[in-house]
Design an enzyme around this catalytic site. Structure first.
Site, mmCIF file in Angstrom:
data_model
loop_
_atom_site.group_PDB
_atom_site.id
_atom_site.type_symbol
_atom_site.label_atom_id
_atom_site.label_comp_id
_atom_site.label_asym_id
_atom_site.label_seq_id
_atom_site.Cartn_x
_atom_site.Cartn_y
_atom_site.Cartn_z
ATOM 1 C CD GLU A 286 -2.922 1.186 2.322
ATOM 2 O OE1 GLU A 286 -2.802 0.344 3.227
ATOM 3 O OE2 GLU A 286 -3.789 2.047 2.302
ATOM 4 C CG MET B 79 0.181 -3.286 4.885
ATOM 5 S SD MET B 79 -0.838 -1.869 4.395
ATOM 6 C CE MET B 79 -1.992 -2.693 3.290
ATOM 7 C CD GLU B 80 -4.885 -2.193 5.545
ATOM 8 O OE1 GLU B 80 -3.902 -1.769 6.176
ATOM 9 O OE2 GLU B 80 -5.568 -1.485 4.789
ATOM 10 C CD GLU C 151 -2.978 -2.074 10.531
ATOM 11 O OE1 GLU C 151 -3.603 -2.218 9.468
ATOM 12 O OE2 GLU C 151 -2.515 -0.970 10.894
HETATM 13 N N1 BES Z 1 -3.168 0.714 5.790
HETATM 14 C C1 BES Z 1 -2.408 1.346 6.808
HETATM 15 C C2 BES Z 1 -0.926 1.214 6.643
HETATM 16 C C3 BES Z 1 -0.293 1.950 5.489
HETATM 17 C C4 BES Z 1 -0.638 3.209 5.166
HETATM 18 C C5 BES Z 1 0.687 1.376 4.781
HETATM 19 C C6 BES Z 1 -0.026 3.854 4.110
HETATM 20 C C7 BES Z 1 1.280 2.016 3.732
HETATM 21 C C8 BES Z 1 0.936 3.268 3.391
HETATM 22 C C9 BES Z 1 -2.746 0.761 8.179
HETATM 23 O O1 BES Z 1 -3.985 0.191 8.289
HETATM 24 C C10 BES Z 1 -2.713 1.902 9.118
HETATM 25 O O2 BES Z 1 -3.559 2.742 9.036
HETATM 26 N N2 BES Z 1 -1.729 1.949 10.007
HETATM 27 C C11 BES Z 1 -1.511 3.041 10.893
HETATM 28 C C12 BES Z 1 -1.781 2.655 12.311
HETATM 29 C C13 BES Z 1 -3.220 2.708 12.638
HETATM 30 C C14 BES Z 1 -3.499 2.202 14.024
HETATM 31 C C15 BES Z 1 -3.829 4.083 12.503
HETATM 32 C C16 BES Z 1 -0.065 3.404 10.744
HETATM 33 O O3 BES Z 1 0.666 2.639 10.153
HETATM 34 O O4 BES Z 1 0.319 4.470 11.199
HETATM 35 ZN ZN ZN Z 2 -5.564 1.512 8.566
#
Ligand code: BES
Ligand code: ZN
Length: 903
Positions: A128, A270-271, A305
């Site tokens: 992502e 990452m999910e 996630e």
């Molecule tokens: N989908 C995101 C991770 C992500 C975002 C990967 C952009 C690559 C680019 C994940 O679900 C996410 O939101 N992670 C957050 C933590 C969450 C608890 C808010 C993060 O990584 O900061």
């Molecule tokens: Zn997220």
């Protein structure tokens, strides 16, 4: 600009068009080698009914070497676009055909940490938003969903664990000490959810049985030696699975669910479907190495996630402008999860206060700066720059308001309808709001849906003002609510929002008054939600004859029912009443914060000292501190003055030094005037039982740490050595990391002479543990300037950049040292000699050469240079201009500094 990258233009939401071709299934094989990995990809592609045969096929690709390309077994002619995309001008004419691609990539050279990269000797992916195109050629867009089969081949000794999404279908040995594993994921998914891991890892596993009676295997993979720190992550995962079943009726749809920890990671976690990849920060915890906040962070990120499995994976985004569809909703869900896990109503309120603090500290400034954008943005240059606190935290508030407008049961009905309608699809924010409204046809959300959706479309934080007119003889209170919104980049005029205002009324003796609006037959309850949809609206409350001569005091926006800036028109006597008596814990906290904030704001003009605190205020704070049955965690939040950046938000031309000085004087007065109370609080909140990261224990430790900070501050001011001595002792032998770190912070922020020795001790005790070393860097970056030697922090940070434990290549290190300095230590960062700004620019440029995503994150720390007073303003502008003028800048950083200079 990265080599071979096309000059990136602006991507606009209104330009969306459905894909001309779709990918039904993909069969991938990886021959993993750090220097050169061979990727084979067999795609079943289908042409959309609306696409004429022979339409050129464009596949995304970036930094790849193409070896061959066959269409239905025949070789195809192709060409490359400047950025690396692959164009096939004459694809097979059949409606469905097979494309076979072979290409290579170079994982060990991948320091961007996007795509396939190496870390600690293993292979990991991050796809992502647009990382999959750095692995192989593909339709790398979220509305193309395919079924994946993946074969991994690698050296067995170096990479004993081979993982990908879905279920393991086959594994075995190969020649030359290599082995293989084959995975199949039955759920169609967009490329951004693909993942693979090949590394030397161990795992904690747990079998669970779902409510429906199905068995699932949960696994948490970490490096050898870290297994002992995975218990909390596993417990959090088990709790997440149970919560989503209980609260939303959503169960785990895979036989196996894996979490893998990696120490080089751009984000938190990452999910990826069935194979979440996490920053070690959000997996590894032991009482000795992680704080209570770290434990809470793990619980919420593991939850987040996991919850994406339904809100993000089963139903995904049509395009990246819809990012809040999954992120805002999933943040809302993880916030609710943490509130439910907290246990009591008051612990849930503490959780809510923390979430609102974060929103105000980060999202409000973003929303009034050059990067201000709607929850559903209209355009971007680099999508990675739009994983913002607006899309996440404000997006979560927009979901929360829908919940408030339809009620909890109504929201559940809405979610059920959303899944019923859209499972397996890539959809938009409109589809979400429509489902919630359609499931609740009689709600104020359904009645005002089009107008409600301005929350998705308009940037900026609305102002809400409230005024009352009291008619004592009639026992009638008229509450007039007015809303307004300031212009933001590209949006000059704003339309009125739909604002849910949860409120109560208090009599002057603190009683909660029954609420009856004019025209209603009888009073109903002591709290309700008013819906403001016009620019100005009045509400008449009647039957308030016994409210007292001066009339009721309104407690507005309870639980922070809308993301607005509220001007409630109350005076300090009224705030003191709310602080003492409000039934809403959030508004009690709010009253304390506003009282403290107003003192600082009143003293800001001129250069005098902070006047002595009113006895009434000191007494009220003391009463909170000593109140039986009030959570220690709440007390800690209420008695901590708003941070400097929040104060800065309220003023026109920010003088960071002045704000710092006044806030320090406020801390000194609180330390002095409540000295005996702090000593009591310290004693009364020592824990004797074993460590648990729960709400009760964390609250006690938080309050004890605040008390210790106050006691050390007081001691240093009076030349007393007892409390600093105790704090130093605690750095050495505290029972857990929260206690040791709290004591260290008390010494560092109290300006104690023991701070240096304590820091050295802390470093030695870290014994190379990465996450503990991160804390060691962060503490120094946040250090209060010593009064005798102002200007000493920036040079210290520069020296730490050269420390053997520091590396710009590791995002956690960069965040802990640089972001902490630029964001959490304004008085050290904003120096008249511009030392902080020069350091900022040097770091941004150094990072941009290999990790533009992280460089852009750091670049954002100076985007609001315009709000500064002189001389900081000019000096900061010069630093931003220096970065902007660099000849080779990534699109990521270019977008940030460009907007910062433009606005
Ligand atoms: N989908 C995101 C991770 C992500 C975002 C990967 C952009 C690559 C680019 C994940 O679900 C996410 O939101 N992670 C957050 C933590 C969450 C608890 C808010 C993060 O990584 O900061
Ligand atoms: Zn997220």
């Amino acid at each position: 600009m990265r080599e071979g990258q096309a000059p990136t233009g602006l991507i606009r939401r209104e330009d969306y068009s459905a894909p001309a071709y779709r990918i039904l299934s993909v069969d991938l094989t990886f021959d993993l080698d750090p220097a050169k990995t061979l990727v084979g990809s067999k795609l079943r592609i289908t042409r959309d009914a609306a696409t004429p045969a022979g339409t050129p096929l464009r596949l995304d690709g970036e930094g790849l070497s193409l070896l061959r390309c066959l269409g239905d077994g025949e070789s195809l002619s192709f060409r490359h676009e400047e950025g690396g995309a692959l164009i096939i001008d004459n694809p097979p004419a059949a409606e469905t055909f097979t494309l076979e691609i072979r290409n290579t990539c170079a994982p060990e050279k991948n320091l961007e940490l996007s795509g396939l990269y190496t870390s600690g000797g293993g292979f990991f992916t991050q796809c992502e938003a647009e990382g999959f195109r750095r692995i192989t050629y593909f339709l790398d867009r979220p509305d193309v969903m395919a079924v994946y089969s993946v074969t991994l081949r690698a050296d067995k000794a170096k990479y004993p664990v081979l993982l990908s999404n879905g279920n393991l279908v086959e594994q075995g040995s190969l020649d030359n000490g290599r082995h293989y594993a084959k995975w199949h994921d039955p759920f169609p998914k967009p490329a951004y959810l693909f993942a693979l891991v090949a590394a030397d890892l161990v795992c904690r596993e747990q079998k669970i049985t779902s409510r429906a009676g199905k068995e699932h295997l949960l696994q948490v993979y970490v490096r050898r030696g870290d297994l002992g720190k995975t218990e909390h992550a596993m417990a959090s995962l088990i709790a997440s699975v149970a919560w989503d079943e209980a609260r939303f009726g959503l169960s785990l749809d895979l036989e196996r669910f894996m979490i893998v920890a990696v120490s080089d990671f751009n984000m938190g976690a990452m999910e990826n479907k069935g194979l979440n990849i996490f920053n070690t920060k959000y997996v590894l915890a032991s009482p000795a190495t992680a704080t209570d906040a770290d434990f809470a962070g793990i619980e919420s990120v593991v939850g987040h996630e996991y919850f994406h499995n339904w809100t993000g994976n089963r139903i995904t985004c049509r395009d990246w402008f819809q990012l809040s569809l999954k992120e805002g909703l999933t943040v809302y869900r993880d916030q609710e999860f943490s509130m439910d896990m907290a246990g009591s109503a008051s612990a849930a309120a503490v959780q809510r206060i923390g979430d609102v603090k974060r929103l105000r500290e980060f999202q409000f400034p973003e929303d009034s700066g050059p990067m201000a954008h709607p929850v559903r943005p209209d355009s971007y240059v680099e999508i990675n720059n739009f994983y913002t606190t607006t899309v996440y935290e404000k997006g979560a508030e927009v979901v929360r308001m829908q919940d408030t407008l339809v009620g909890r049961a109504g929201f559940r009905r809405g979610m059920d309808l959303y899944f019923q309608r859209h499972d397996g699809q890539a959809v938009t924010c409109d589809d979400f709001a429509q489902a919630i409204a359609d499931a609740n046809p009689d709600s104020p959300l359904a009645a005002n849906l089009a107008q409600f959706k301005h929350w998705y479309a308009q940037a900026g934080t609305p102002r809400l003002s409230a005024r009352t007119r009291w008619d004592a003889t009639a026992g009638r209170l008229r509450l007039t609510l007015t809303q307004s919104a300031l212009p933001s980049p590209g949006q000059a005029d704003k339309q009125a929002f739909v604002i849910p205002v949860r409120l109560g009324l208090l009599a002057r003796d603190g009683r909660a008054l029954p609420l009856q609006l004019d025209g209603e037959a009888a009073p109903a309850g002591t709290e309700r939600v008013l819906v403001l949809s016009a620019t100005e609206q009045s509400f008449d409350f009647v039957g308030l004859g016994d409210a007292g001569e001066a009339g009721p005091v309104p407690s507005l926006l309870r639980g922070f029912s809308a993301p607005v800036v509220l001007d409630d028109g109350l005076d300090s006597a009224e705030r003191l009443l709310l602080l003492r008596h409000d039934a809403d814990a959030f508004n009690r906290w709010e009253a304390a914060q506003r009282l403290l904030q107003e003192l600082l704001l009143a003293a800001l003009p001129g250069d005098g000292d902070l006047p002595a605190l009113d006895e009434a205020l000191v007494e009220a704070l003391r009463a909170v501190l000593r109140e039986d049955g009030l959570d220690a965690a709440f007390k800690e939040l209420a008695l901590t003055p708003p941070i400097e950046s929040v104060i800065a938000e309220q003023v026109e031309a920010v003088d960071p030094q002045r704000i710092h000085r006044l806030r320090e004087q406020l801390r000194a007065q609180l330390a002095e005037r409540l000295h005996a109370d702090w000593a009591w609080a310290w004693d009364a909140h020592q824990l004797r039982e074993g460590y648990r990261p729960d709400a009760h224990q964390s609250g006690c430790r938080a309050l004890a740490n605040l008390a210790l900070q106050m006691l050390v501050l007081h001691a240093v001011a009076h030349g007393d050595e007892v409390w600093p001595g105790r704090a130093y002792q605690r750095v050495k032998d505290g029972g857990c990391m929260t206690e040791r770190l709290g004591a260290l912070l008390a010494l560092v922020h109290g300006g104690s002479a023991l701070a240096g020795a304590a820091l050295e001790r802390f470093h030695a005790d870290a014994r190379g543990d990465d996450l503990v070393l991160d804390k060691w860097f962060a503490i120094q970056a946040a250090a209060t300037e010593p009064l005798g030697a102002p200007g000493s922090v920036a040079p210290r940070i520069r020296a730490l950049l050269q420390h053997p434990d520091f590396s710009l290549k590791n995002p956690n290190r960069v965040r802990n040292l640089i972001s902490t300095f630029c964001r959490d230590n304004p008085a050290a960062f904003h120096r008249a000699d511009a030392g902080g700004y020069v350091l900022w620019a040097d770091v941004v440029l150094a990072l941009d050469a290999f990790n533009p995503q992280i460089a852009a994150r750091i670049a954002r720390h100076l985007e609001r240079w315009r709000v500064l007073a002189e001389p900081w303003r000019s000096a900061a502008r010069e630093a931003v201009a220096r970065v902007a003028g660099h000849p080779r800048l990534s699109a990521d950083v270019r977008e940030i500094v460009g907007k910062a200079l433009d606005a």
